[in-house]
Design an enzyme around this catalytic site. Structure first.
Site, PDB file in Angstrom:
ATOM      1  CE1 TYR A 118      24.426  23.493  54.884  1.00 38.44           C
ATOM      2  CE2 TYR A 118      26.768  23.354  54.383  1.00 38.44           C
ATOM      3  CZ  TYR A 118      25.742  23.514  55.303  1.00 38.44           C
ATOM      4  OH  TYR A 118      26.020  23.692  56.623  1.00 38.44           O
ATOM      5  CD1 TRP A 163      29.569  25.526  52.584  1.00 37.35           C
ATOM      6  CD2 TRP A 163      31.075  27.075  52.027  1.00 37.35           C
ATOM      7  NE1 TRP A 163      29.997  26.126  53.744  1.00 37.35           N
ATOM      8  CE2 TRP A 163      30.926  27.075  53.428  1.00 37.35           C
ATOM      9  CE3 TRP A 163      31.960  27.967  51.442  1.00 37.35           C
ATOM     10  CZ2 TRP A 163      31.627  27.942  54.257  1.00 37.35           C
ATOM     11  CZ3 TRP A 163      32.662  28.838  52.264  1.00 37.35           C
ATOM     12  CH2 TRP A 163      32.501  28.812  53.664  1.00 37.35           C
TER      13      TRP A 163
END
Length: 739
Positions: free
Chosen positions: A85, A87
């Site tokens: 994802y 991050w």
């Protein structure tokens, strides 16, 4: 940890970093779930409940390489879900998503995730309305322009200061808090439309409109109705720059359903006085007005509607493209919205081309795993979920950002194999088969900068890797060697060689544009390169405003589509062709509220970035009785016999969690706030740590976007008189060591 010496507002989240190096939950060695070792790959309900066996790196990578080959040969590359994802790191080379996707592309491809949990709904609907999501998110009107020209700022969802230190890739100089302070000193009027008073910084010339949650679209429609009914709309702007206003006006006046969307109608849904709604509409028409909507408002059922309605209202006021007027999306949602830094491509690792064309909207991960072959709508198309046999996750924690976590636990039991790179024993790691220990940013070399940042930072390693932890590049390089794709993945470069190569390639491009950029050696020694400054004055859609023929929007009409024929042609009942009031399931105005009479808002925490570093000092200091803090209005607490600091049970028919009670009058009665990101710590269907996503519904915003809806949920709360379960987030799971 020390902030940059020129940072005017250092982030308090820096205080979480020291504990990240040697936290009790650091993953020390490669580990494989015992059931997978004993029974081999396959669906397994023990996933998430099992213990682990520590292995050496060679043995773990040999096993994983063999499993990757098996899945590809037996099921094809579309059976691999590359669930990174993004991050995971402030660094641009050791960016987990780029590393994993580059590796999987070299291996033949993978099923991908599209869009984000943050603004996935808006990312789909905005191109239909104004031709571009990126333009709205990241090229919106700048703060200096707002400060100089905006007379009235109408903030739907507010502008929460707690979020503005957060930017992908980090930020060198945090300017937004100072812009907030200047906004207060300048006297700009602010209308806060939110059930939470703290959704706006203190010190502003603000009026609080404590709206009923999930009723923002009703208020926007009523403001538009008043503007139209009183002839305050800009007919020339609507004629020259927009299409579809006539259909929308007929809807506002009740021609479609016999119900005028006037102030009295909206008052019954928003709990705001009709006279206040009318007065606000008149003030908006008389002033240079900026209508803003936070990203949080589109993370709900029918989340397209408040965004679309805000644009329609701004278009009726005729100020789109004028300095300080028009609309904005995301102010207070992230630190670079309205930022003043430049915008150009930073050094980055090429990911290659994914030969597999399959993808899912990211928020549909549980549906993907639970329902292979099922068909679903997405943005005018009909798609089918592929049959996923292997999930590979690096950089991200779905057991933080996904909804209905008990359902997600069931979904994670379905694949043959789940692989996770993790520095910590998060819930995602505990639900994996292979857990490979990854380094944290302080343990590796990189360069970093955020969007619209003011500097590129040389990130020198300041600590040795913990135990047997390796960076993602080294882990994937070892797999690539075993799979015969090392040359394609590494191109023969070490991590340091990649840094120099990517920097020098970037430097060549900038020097061609006339910029004096130092060599990598000089940059690395200096520790920083100050990025070129941008013009601080910027207005969203200014060129379109000046000449809509020469600078049309990328919509079918080239104009703002208040009514979209394309969206209307999809025939989605949950997202019609123009902004509309669609009653949500999870709100205090519906029948579900009879059973669960409190509206919980699961917004971003102030003490960490999502779930990152929840074990850090800043995050832990905000816990109450060891649990995540939940805000209640004193009247709601008194009605339930709950006192400050007590442990409470928050529940609905999906699950329950424990939290620590904090009483405040800073939110309207009937509303509670439990921020996201407490590490999921299940005891049966109960999370003993306070993760609100055991309560939220795993349903899409609409058939158009399939976006996340985790922002709002109805609950009940009671004092917890039992003995709270022990928190396992402070220690690793049972790990066996083979002799």
């Amino acid at each position: 940890m020390a902030a940059h010496p020129e940072d005017p507002s250092p982030s308090p989240l820096l205080g979480n970093l020291p504990a990240s190096l040697r936290h009790a939950t650091r993953v020390a060695t490669p580990a494989v779930r015992r059931g997978w070792l004993e029974r081999g790959p396959g669906p397994d309900p023990a996933r998430g409940h099992d213990d682990f066996v520590a292995l050496g790196w060679d043995e773990a990578l040999d096993l994983l390489a063999a499993e990757l080959r098996r899945v590809r040969e037996e099921h094809g590359n579309q059976a691999i879900f590359g669930g990174s994802y993004g991050w995971a790191s402030a660094g641009r080379f050791h960016h987990a998503q780029s590393q994993l996707h580059r590796f999987l592309n070299a291996f033949g491809g993978f099923t991908a995730g599209r869009n984000t949990y943050s603004h996935g709904t808006s990312a789909v609907v905005l191109p239909h309305i104004v031709g571009s999501a990126h333009e709205v998110f990241f090229r919106g009107t700048s703060w200096p322009t707002i400060l100089a020209h905006t007379e009235l700022l109408v903030a739907f969802g507010g502008m929460p200061e707690k979020n503005v230190s957060v930017i992908p890739g980090g930020v060198t100089r945090h300017h937004t808090p100072d812009f907030f302070a200047q906004l207060g000193r300048g006297g700009t009027e602010v209308a806060l439309i939110s059930p939470i008073r703290d959704d706006l910084p203190t010190g502003l010339n603000a009026r609080w409109y404590p709206i009923r949650p999930a009723a923002d679209t009703a208020l926007l429609l009523a403001l538009a109705h008043t503007v139209a009914a009183e002839g305050l709309h800009d007919k020339e702007f609507l004629r020259d720059y927009c299409v579809g206003y006539e259909d929308f006006e007929r809807y506002l006046f009740g021609a479609e359903d016999g119900v005028p969307k006037d102030a009295e109608w909206a008052s019954a849904r928003t709990d705001l006085p009709a006279a206040d709604i009318v007065a606000l509409a008149r003030r908006m028409a008389a002033a240079r007005t900026l209508v803003t909507v936070t990203w949080s408002l589109q993370r709900i059922e029918h989340g397209e509607q408040p965004v679309w309605a805000a644009i329609a209202l701004a278009a009726m006021l005729g100020q789109i493209g004028l300095p300080g007027g028009g609309f904005g999306h995301g102010y207070g949602s992230m630190g670079d919205v309205g930022g003043i830094g430049g915008e150009f491509r930073l050094p980055h690792l090429p990911q290659g081309v994914n030969p597999v064309r399959e993808f899912i909207p990211v928020a549909r991960i549980a549906d993907l795993l639970l329902n292979p072959g099922e068909r679903y709508d997405y943005d005018g198309t009909v798609r089918a979920y592929p049959d996923i046999r292997l999930v590979y996750w690096a950089g991200g924690n779905p057991f933080h950002h996904h909804q209905d976590l008990n359902r997600l636990r069931t979904a994670f039991s379905r694949p043959d194999t789940v692989v996770v790179h993790e520095p910590f024993w998060t819930a995602t790691a505990r639900h994996a088969d292979f857990v490979l220990p990854a380094t944290v940013p302080l343990e590796r070399e990189d360069f970093g900068a955020g969007r619209r940042d003011t500097s590129l930072i040389a990130m020198h390693r300041v600590a040795e890797p913990f135990a047997q932890a390796r960076d993602d590049y080294t882990i994937l390089g070892g797999l690539a060697d075993r799979l015969g794709i090392a040359a394609e993945f590494t191109e023969g470069r070490s991590a340091r060689a990649w840094l120099e190569h990517l920097y020098e390639s970037w430097r060549t491009d900038l020097r061609a544009g006339g910029l004096a950029v130092p060599s990598f050696v000089d940059f690395w020694a200096a520790g920083e390169y100050r990025l070129p400054e941008a013009d601080p004055e910027r207005t969203l859609f200014a060129e379109f405003r000046r000449d809509p023929v020469a600078h049309p929007l990328r919509t079918p009409s080239g104009k703002i589509e208040i009514t979209s024929r394309r969206v209307r042609s999809f025939s989605y009942a949950d997202c019609p062709g123009h902004p509309a009031w669609l009653e949500p399931t999870e709100w205090l105005g519906g029948p579900r509220a009879a059973r669960f009479p409190l509206h919980l808002i699961a917004n971003q925490p102030s003490t960490r970035l999502h779930s990152q570093l929840d074990g850090g000092e800043v995050s832990q200091a905000a816990k109450v009785a060891g649990r995540e803090a939940i805000w209640l209005h004193p009247a709601d607490a008194a009605a339930r016999g709950i006192a400050e600091g007590e442990v409470v049970r928050v529940f609905n028919d999906r699950g329950a969690c424990l939290a620590g009670a904090v009483l405040t009058e800073g939110l309207r009665p009937g509303v509670v706030r439990l921020p996201t990101g407490a590490w999921f710590d299940p005891d049966g269907s109960l999370c003993v740590h306070g993760n609100p996503n055991v309560l939220t519904a795993d349903l899409p915003s609409s058939r158009l976007s399939q976006g996340a809806t985790g922002g709002h949920v109805l609950v009940e709360i009671e004092r917890y008189d039992g003995t709270p379960g022990q928190l396992t987030v402070n220690a690793p799971p049972p790990i066996r060591h083979l002799r």
